[in-house]
Design an enzyme around this catalytic site. Structure first.
Site, PDB file in Angstrom:
ATOM      1  N   ASP A  60      -1.052  44.691  27.039  1.00  0.00           N
ATOM      2  CA  ASP A  60      -0.191  45.396  27.993  1.00  0.00           C
ATOM      3  C   ASP A  60      -0.973  45.974  29.178  1.00  0.00           C
ATOM      4  O   ASP A  60      -0.376  46.531  30.101  1.00  0.00           O
ATOM      5  CB  ASP A  60       0.549  46.539  27.287  1.00  0.00           C
TER       6      ASP A  60
ATOM      7  N   ARG B  65      14.172  37.377  27.701  1.00  0.00           N
ATOM      8  CA  ARG B  65      12.960  37.210  26.875  1.00  0.00           C
ATOM      9  C   ARG B  65      13.236  36.392  25.615  1.00  0.00           C
ATOM     10  O   ARG B  65      14.311  36.463  25.039  1.00  0.00           O
ATOM     11  CB  ARG B  65      12.381  38.592  26.537  1.00  0.00           C
TER      12      ARG B  65
ATOM     13  N   GLY C 259      11.747  45.173  24.006  1.00  0.00           N
ATOM     14  CA  GLY C 259      11.454  44.015  23.167  1.00  0.00           C
ATOM     15  C   GLY C 259      10.998  44.427  21.778  1.00  0.00           C
ATOM     16  O   GLY C 259      11.330  43.784  20.777  1.00  0.00           O
TER      17      GLY C 259
ATOM     18  N   ARG D  38       7.735  52.662  15.176  1.00  0.00           N
ATOM     19  CA  ARG D  38       7.552  52.417  13.737  1.00  0.00           C
ATOM     20  C   ARG D  38       7.831  53.668  12.925  1.00  0.00           C
ATOM     21  O   ARG D  38       8.333  53.594  11.805  1.00  0.00           O
ATOM     22  CB  ARG D  38       6.139  51.885  13.489  1.00  0.00           C
TER      23      ARG D  38
ATOM     24  N   SER E 225       1.211  37.784  18.160  1.00  0.00           N
ATOM     25  CA  SER E 225       2.236  38.779  18.479  1.00  0.00           C
ATOM     26  C   SER E 225       2.437  39.767  17.339  1.00  0.00           C
ATOM     27  O   SER E 225       2.859  39.404  16.244  1.00  0.00           O
ATOM     28  CB  SER E 225       3.571  38.083  18.786  1.00  0.00           C
TER      29      SER E 225
HETATM   30  C1  S3P Z   1       4.056  45.691  20.689  1.00  0.00           C
HETATM   31  C2  S3P Z   1       3.453  44.465  20.712  1.00  0.00           C
HETATM   32  C3  S3P Z   1       3.130  43.744  21.941  1.00  0.00           C
HETATM   33  C4  S3P Z   1       3.207  44.620  23.180  1.00  0.00           C
HETATM   34  C5  S3P Z   1       4.407  45.520  23.164  1.00  0.00           C
HETATM   35  C6  S3P Z   1       4.416  46.403  21.938  1.00  0.00           C
HETATM   36  C7  S3P Z   1       4.349  46.322  19.392  1.00  0.00           C
HETATM   37  O1  S3P Z   1       4.038  42.668  22.096  1.00  0.00           O
HETATM   38  O2  S3P Z   1       3.223  43.829  24.353  1.00  0.00           O
HETATM   39  O3  S3P Z   1       4.405  46.343  24.315  1.00  0.00           O
HETATM   40  O4  S3P Z   1       4.618  47.537  19.355  1.00  0.00           O
HETATM   41  O5  S3P Z   1       4.300  45.617  18.368  1.00  0.00           O
HETATM   42  P1  S3P Z   1       3.745  41.226  21.410  1.00  0.00           P
HETATM   43  O6  S3P Z   1       3.569  41.496  19.994  1.00  0.00           O
HETATM   44  O7  S3P Z   1       4.971  40.417  21.679  1.00  0.00           O
HETATM   45  O8  S3P Z   1       2.525  40.711  22.116  1.00  0.00           O
END
Ligand code: S3P
Length: 449
Positions: free
Chosen positions: A329, A131, A103, A35, A176
């Protein structure tokens, strides 16, 4: 990763050579690091970041922000400097954006791009390409972006953003932070108010940092404990100086290792303890783990402490599914802790674990069974009957399959430390996505005595 590494897996056997002692400091928080690069790239002027995680996932974000016009450099003293393009100022990237294994980079950047008049193609490795991206395609399409995705809403995909985009009110169908953040980031360059309703709270780093950069963002309680987040678009960002606290998700591996290996007494310095992230430590304490917070303080607007962790006999528990988003996590390594506890640990509500870097329920079941643990897989969790403090048997000369998942590799490394024969992990390369110094810190902690 050097070129030789990228073509050949790097297996390693992990076994305890002694207790974990002394003091270690884990690298910066991955979520906050992503971020800071993204928001710094939207501020006109110089944002300075210290403690940035220099893992492959975060470097993928840096490369993408550069490809869209930001100037990002690392100074020799480790500080990162970002010269941004201003909200709305992202530029057409020349080639595809390679998201590697990340992701978070993919979903948050899809949000950013969605409200710019540019077209971007996102590609990733074999794990990321499996994914689901439908969860962000859906709200971002409502805002006006257009997508051409691979079957099942997966990468590679091409996104055609739009400006001006349409502000929406979006109720998250899954807990999420990535989806929440994607919509909020799209809302930044969208006229009017973008609203995200979060029925179950997830990590709030985006909200904290958006405010820090000068966005008008409010959070109000909604019905049934929901959080209603409203962001006023077309914000003007002021550059920031950011200190990234240590990543609790990285500290988790050392905390569990110290709890499980007899004689351990380890201080993990500078651990971020944002309440939307820190539930693992509460669960481990509820299991009887000795985890003491020393010098609680504030770093960059986030609560931080040093954790003193001592070897403890753990007792199995039923983990309340309400805490899942605050330790989403950390389940792989919690499963390892449970495998050495006295009695049964039951986890439920973990459906989301099946769509992480790997299917973490199935992969950890197979990995722990290989190491001699007693595990039952359910649709939404694992039931684990622990050894009562006895070491696990360890692998039967058969390597654990990590499926390009860093957290499986590190969790099973910890299982190896708590086993009689050690555990072989088939490939340690994925560890570099989030915790490049994991193995060297392990050597430090095991040789400090
Ligand atoms: C994250 C959110 C989580 C987490 C990922 C980092 C983030 O995923 O598993 O490692 O930085 O916003 P989800 O929001 O898909 O649960």
């Amino acid at each position: 990763m050097n070129p030789a590494d990228s073509s050949s897996p790097r297996p390693r056997r992990f076994a305890a050579t002694g207790p974990l002692t002394g003091r270690i400091r884990v690298p910066g928080d991955k979520s906050i690091s992503h971020r800071s690069l993204m928001l710094g790239a939207l501020a006109v002027g110089e944002t300075r970041v210290t403690g940035l995680l220099e893992g492959e996932d975060v470097l993928s974000t840096a490369a993408a922000m550069r490809a869209m016009g930001a100037e990002i450099e690392r100074r020799d003293d480790g500080e990162w400097r970002i010269h941004g393009v201003g909200v709305g100022g992202l530029m057409q990237p020349a080639g595809a954006l390679d998201m590697g294994n990340s992701g978070t980079s993919t979903r948050l950047l899809m949000g950013l791009v969605a409200s710019h008049a540019l077209t971007a193609t996102f590609v990733g490795d074999a794990s990321l390409s499996k994914r689901p991206m439908g969860r962000v395609i859906e709200p971002l399409s409502r805002m006006g972006a257009a997508f051409t995705a691979s079957p099942g809403g997966r990468l590679p995909l091409t996104l055609r953003g739009i400006s001006p985009a349409v502000p929406i009110e979006y109720r998250l169908p899954v807990a999420s932070a990535q989806v929440k953040s994607a919509v909020l980031l799209a809302g930044l360059n969208t006229p009017g108010i973008t609203t995200v309703i979060e029925p179950v709270p997830t990590r709030d780093h985006s909200e904290r940092m958006l405010r820090g950069f000068g966005a008008e963002l409010t959070v109000e309680p909604g019905e049934d404990g929901a959080r209603v987040i409203r962001l006023t678009g077309e914000a003007e960002f002021r550059p920031q100086t950011i200190v990234v606290p240590g990543d609790p998700s990285s500290a988790a591996f050392f905390a569990v290792a110290a709890l499980l290996v007899p004689g351990s007494d380890l201080v993990i310095e500078n651990v971020g303890l944002n309440p939307t992230r820190a539930a693992l430590f509460d669960v481990l304490r509820a299991m009887g783990g000795s985890i003491e917070e020393l010098e609680r303080r504030d770093v960059g607007g986030e609560p931080v402490a040093d954790l003193r962790v001592r070897h403890s006999l753990l007792t199995g528990i039923d983990v309340d599914p309400a805490v899942v988003p605050s330790m989403v996590d950390e389940f792989p390594v919690l499963f390892v802790a449970a495998a050495l506890a006295r009695g049964r640990t039951v986890t439920t509500g973990l459906e989301e674990l099946r769509v992480k870097e790997s299917d973490r329920i199935a992969v950890m079941r197979a990995a722990l069974e290989l190491a001699g643990a007693s595990v039952t897989e359910t649709e939404d969790g694992l039931i684990i009957d622990g050894t009562g403090g006895e070491p696990l048997r360890g692998g039967n000369n058969q390597p654990v399959a990590t499926h390009l998942d860093h957290r499986i590799a590190m969790s099973m490394a910890v299982a190896g430390l708590a086993s009689a024969n050690g555990v072989e992990v088939d490939d340690t390369r994925p560890i570099a996505t989030s915790f490049p110094v994991f193995e060297s810190l392990l050597e430090t902690a095991m040789s400090a005595a």
